[in-house]
Design a protein around this motif. Structure first.
Motif, mmCIF file in Angstrom:
data_model
loop_
_atom_site.group_PDB
_atom_site.id
_atom_site.type_symbol
_atom_site.label_atom_id
_atom_site.label_comp_id
_atom_site.label_asym_id
_atom_site.label_seq_id
_atom_site.Cartn_x
_atom_site.Cartn_y
_atom_site.Cartn_z
ATOM 1 N N MET A 1 0.912 -1.283 0.075
ATOM 2 C CA MET A 1 -0.157 -0.013 0.010
ATOM 3 C C MET A 1 0.849 1.365 0.074
ATOM 4 S SD MET A 1 -3.222 -0.813 2.646
ATOM 5 C CE MET A 1 -4.723 0.113 1.721
ATOM 6 N N GLU A 2 2.149 0.872 0.447
ATOM 7 C CA GLU A 2 3.024 2.246 0.513
ATOM 8 C C GLU A 2 3.051 3.079 -0.686
ATOM 9 O OE1 GLU A 2 4.305 -0.954 1.925
ATOM 10 O OE2 GLU A 2 3.252 -0.177 3.731
ATOM 11 N N LYS A 3 3.293 2.510 -1.871
ATOM 12 C CA LYS A 3 3.389 3.636 -2.814
ATOM 13 C C LYS A 3 2.116 4.358 -3.356
ATOM 14 C CE LYS A 3 2.235 1.085 -7.228
ATOM 15 N NZ LYS A 3 2.364 0.011 -7.939
ATOM 16 N N TYR A 4 0.836 3.957 -2.658
ATOM 17 C CA TYR A 4 -0.234 5.028 -2.958
ATOM 18 C C TYR A 4 -0.690 5.800 -1.764
ATOM 19 C CZ TYR A 4 -1.072 1.555 -6.745
ATOM 20 O OH TYR A 4 -0.837 0.783 -7.918
ATOM 21 N N TYR A 5 0.590 5.746 -0.721
ATOM 22 C CA TYR A 5 0.034 6.541 0.537
ATOM 23 C C TYR A 5 0.444 8.160 0.293
ATOM 24 C CZ TYR A 5 -0.314 7.224 5.572
ATOM 25 O OH TYR A 5 -0.874 7.710 6.767
ATOM 26 N N LYS A 6 -0.304 8.988 0.733
ATOM 27 C CA LYS A 6 0.124 10.373 0.577
ATOM 28 C C LYS A 6 0.158 11.067 1.998
ATOM 29 C CE LYS A 6 -1.769 10.294 -4.079
ATOM 30 N NZ LYS A 6 -2.543 10.995 -5.144
ATOM 31 N N ILE A 7 0.955 12.059 2.257
ATOM 32 C CA ILE A 7 0.721 12.730 3.108
ATOM 33 C C ILE A 7 0.590 14.410 2.688
ATOM 34 C CG2 ILE A 7 1.531 13.670 5.460
ATOM 35 C CD1 ILE A 7 2.926 11.026 5.782
ATOM 36 N N GLU A 8 -0.659 15.025 3.046
ATOM 37 C CA GLU A 8 -0.534 16.413 2.469
ATOM 38 C C GLU A 8 -1.287 17.200 3.663
ATOM 39 O OE1 GLU A 8 -1.772 14.959 -1.909
ATOM 40 O OE2 GLU A 8 -2.974 15.858 -0.723
ATOM 41 N N GLY A 9 -0.463 18.138 4.259
ATOM 42 C CA GLY A 9 -0.980 19.212 5.450
ATOM 43 C C GLY A 9 -1.295 18.150 6.644
ATOM 44 N N LYS A 10 -2.626 18.251 6.945
ATOM 45 C CA LYS A 10 -3.032 17.496 8.035
ATOM 46 C C LYS A 10 -3.617 16.006 7.842
ATOM 47 C CE LYS A 10 -7.872 19.380 8.594
ATOM 48 N NZ LYS A 10 -8.978 19.680 9.362
ATOM 49 N N TYR A 11 -3.679 16.002 6.266
ATOM 50 C CA TYR A 11 -4.222 14.679 5.989
ATOM 51 C C TYR A 11 -3.337 13.690 5.485
ATOM 52 C CZ TYR A 11 -8.583 17.359 5.766
ATOM 53 O OH TYR A 11 -9.533 18.308 5.858
ATOM 54 N N SER A 12 -3.474 12.360 5.760
ATOM 55 C CA SER A 12 -2.847 11.213 5.470
ATOM 56 C C SER A 12 -3.647 10.237 4.855
ATOM 57 C CB SER A 12 -1.741 10.779 6.303
ATOM 58 O OG SER A 12 -2.390 10.418 7.620
ATOM 59 N N TYR A 13 -3.310 9.541 3.754
ATOM 60 C CA TYR A 13 -4.582 8.866 3.096
ATOM 61 C C TYR A 13 -3.932 8.029 2.003
ATOM 62 C CZ TYR A 13 -4.783 12.373 -0.667
ATOM 63 O OH TYR A 13 -4.261 13.225 -1.654
ATOM 64 N N TYR A 14 -4.528 6.943 1.777
ATOM 65 C CA TYR A 14 -4.349 6.093 0.715
ATOM 66 C C TYR A 14 -5.159 6.372 -0.537
ATOM 67 C CZ TYR A 14 -4.701 1.449 -2.075
ATOM 68 O OH TYR A 14 -4.739 0.407 -3.045
ATOM 69 N N GLU A 15 -4.605 6.350 -1.747
ATOM 70 C CA GLU A 15 -5.500 6.654 -2.977
ATOM 71 C C GLU A 15 -4.988 5.980 -3.908
ATOM 72 O OE1 GLU A 15 -7.124 10.518 -5.688
ATOM 73 O OE2 GLU A 15 -5.477 10.725 -4.105
ATOM 74 N N ALA A 16 -5.957 5.348 -4.771
ATOM 75 C CA ALA A 16 -5.595 4.315 -5.815
ATOM 76 C C ALA A 16 -6.742 4.179 -6.939
ATOM 77 C CB ALA A 16 -4.926 2.964 -5.526
ATOM 78 N N ASP A 36 -7.040 -3.993 2.255
ATOM 79 C CA ASP A 36 -5.937 -4.137 1.215
ATOM 80 C C ASP A 36 -6.654 -4.735 -0.113
ATOM 81 O OD1 ASP A 36 -3.780 -3.268 2.182
ATOM 82 O OD2 ASP A 36 -2.861 -5.091 2.578
ATOM 83 N N ALA A 37 -7.536 -5.673 0.318
ATOM 84 C CA ALA A 37 -8.220 -6.791 -0.978
ATOM 85 C C ALA A 37 -9.016 -5.689 -1.519
ATOM 86 C CB ALA A 37 -8.671 -7.936 -0.224
ATOM 87 N N VAL A 38 -9.891 -5.133 -0.695
ATOM 88 C CA VAL A 38 -10.943 -4.154 -1.329
ATOM 89 C C VAL A 38 -10.449 -3.102 -2.109
ATOM 90 C CG1 VAL A 38 -12.761 -2.515 -0.929
ATOM 91 C CG2 VAL A 38 -12.545 -4.649 0.642
ATOM 92 N N ALA A 39 -9.195 -2.522 -1.741
ATOM 93 C CA ALA A 39 -8.813 -1.637 -2.352
ATOM 94 C C ALA A 39 -7.988 -1.907 -3.684
ATOM 95 C CB ALA A 39 -7.506 -0.714 -1.527
ATOM 96 N N SER A 40 -7.344 -3.007 -3.670
ATOM 97 C CA SER A 40 -6.561 -3.585 -4.758
ATOM 98 C C SER A 40 -7.538 -3.928 -5.935
ATOM 99 C CB SER A 40 -5.583 -4.448 -4.631
ATOM 100 O OG SER A 40 -6.243 -5.706 -3.995
ATOM 101 N N PHE A 241 -16.485 -10.715 0.070
ATOM 102 C CA PHE A 241 -16.787 -9.328 0.372
ATOM 103 C C PHE A 241 -16.928 -8.533 -0.975
ATOM 104 C CE2 PHE A 241 -16.356 -5.048 1.519
ATOM 105 C CZ PHE A 241 -16.846 -4.715 2.666
ATOM 106 N N ASN A 242 -15.751 -8.546 -1.683
ATOM 107 C CA ASN A 242 -15.776 -7.876 -2.777
ATOM 108 C C ASN A 242 -16.969 -8.219 -3.970
ATOM 109 O OD1 ASN A 242 -13.638 -6.581 -1.997
ATOM 110 N ND2 ASN A 242 -12.111 -7.942 -3.052
ATOM 111 N N ARG A 243 -17.163 -9.554 -3.909
ATOM 112 C CA ARG A 243 -18.285 -10.045 -5.207
ATOM 113 C C ARG A 243 -19.586 -9.344 -4.301
ATOM 114 N NH1 ARG A 243 -21.908 -13.254 -4.326
ATOM 115 N NH2 ARG A 243 -20.948 -14.577 -2.781
ATOM 116 N N VAL A 244 -19.975 -9.336 -3.153
ATOM 117 C CA VAL A 244 -21.269 -8.823 -2.763
ATOM 118 C C VAL A 244 -21.357 -7.340 -2.930
ATOM 119 C CG1 VAL A 244 -22.395 -8.437 -0.391
ATOM 120 C CG2 VAL A 244 -21.558 -10.925 -0.771
ATOM 121 N N LEU A 245 -20.245 -6.774 -2.441
ATOM 122 C CA LEU A 245 -20.291 -5.279 -3.016
ATOM 123 C C LEU A 245 -20.427 -5.097 -4.317
ATOM 124 C CD1 LEU A 245 -20.045 -2.457 -1.805
ATOM 125 C CD2 LEU A 245 -17.498 -2.674 -1.556
ATOM 126 N N GLU A 246 -19.697 -5.617 -5.167
ATOM 127 C CA GLU A 246 -19.748 -5.387 -6.664
ATOM 128 C C GLU A 246 -21.251 -5.662 -7.272
ATOM 129 O OE1 GLU A 246 -16.757 -5.609 -10.246
ATOM 130 O OE2 GLU A 246 -17.062 -7.552 -8.963
#
Length: 257
Positions: A1-16, A36-40, A241-246
């Protein structure tokens, strides 16, 4: 997940990913990696997945409550320049998602809750006096899952460290009290957002009857069960979980276009 992790001001978050935004809210003891699994999966299927670090242990104690976290999420969504999002929350994250939806319904295109607090709180406050007892904490961590092996030594160590950190302990108990105070039972019938409820049949933290109650109270909800599954379905049965959500996203026309 590291490569999608951002820190900007007071926010830190994963984005992909790119596309329909899904903002994911983690629980009290849960980190971003729980998803992890949901995000990827969804970031490769036309969704922009964003998982903010919630300021559970970093806000002023007076802002350590469900409502303040919901405001934080709204400010984050505005900061990201998003109009309407699908919110997905587990445990406390589900409660924050619900409260955010109550306060800012115009910001929420759809809601997904799993093992969410908001109606029933037993799991948080009662057990902490034994915080020095590693075996006890291990048992509590294992109880979160149907399969206790998912509570890895790393995960147990993390929970143990959290409950043995005095400031974190005080904040944990403050949040537990806030969760009880911000009970959603009266609000849910007025919340017409399309809602997907995904629940582990063997959840000991928020038992199955809690899911039934959410489903009864929310006008536009769909309830899905995952068998042999505890409090964190997206960790224990990620494919299902992913199948149900999709399926739900497709069915409610919220799917990525």
């Amino acid at each position: 997940m590291e490569k999608y992790y951002k820190i900007e001001g007071k926010y830190s978050y994963y984005e992909a990913g790119e596309g329909t935004p899904i903002v994911i809210l983690h629980g009290l003891m849960g980190g971003l990696s729980n998803f992890d699994a949901v995000a990827s999966y969804f970031s490769e299927r036309g969704y922009k997945i964003i998982i903010p670090d919630l300021p559970i242990y970093t806000q002023n104690i007076l802002k350590t409550n469900v409502k303040s976290f919901a405001v934080y999420v709204k400010n984050f969504i505005t900061y990201k320049g998003l109009d309407r999002v699908i919110l997905l929350g587990n445990s406390l994250g589900g409660h924050i998602a619900l409260y955010h939806t109550k306060m800012y319904p115009e910001k929420v295109a759809g809601l997904v809750i799993t093992g969410s607090s908001g109606l029933y709180e037993s799991a948080m406050g009662d057990s902490y006096p034994k915080r020095g007892d590693y075996e006890y904490i291990k048992k509590k961590a294992e109880d979160v899952f149907y399969d206790p092996k998912i509570a890895t030594p790393e995960l147990i160590d993390e929970v143990f460290a959290t409950v043995n950190d005095r400031i974190k302990l005080i904040k944990t108990l403050t949040i537990a009290k806030s969760a009880i105070r911000h009970n959603m039972a009266k609000d849910l019938p007025k919340m017409h957002v399309q809602t997907c409820i995904i629940w582990g049949k063997n959840d000991k933290v928020t038992p199955p009857e809690v899911a039934e109650e959410f489903h009864q109270l929310m006008p536009n909800s769909s309830l899905y069960w995952i068998d042999k599954c505890g409090h964190a379905a997206m960790m224990e049965h990620p494919e299902e979980f992913n199948r149900v959500l999709e399926d739900w996203l497709t069915h409610t026309h919220l799917a990525a276009h």
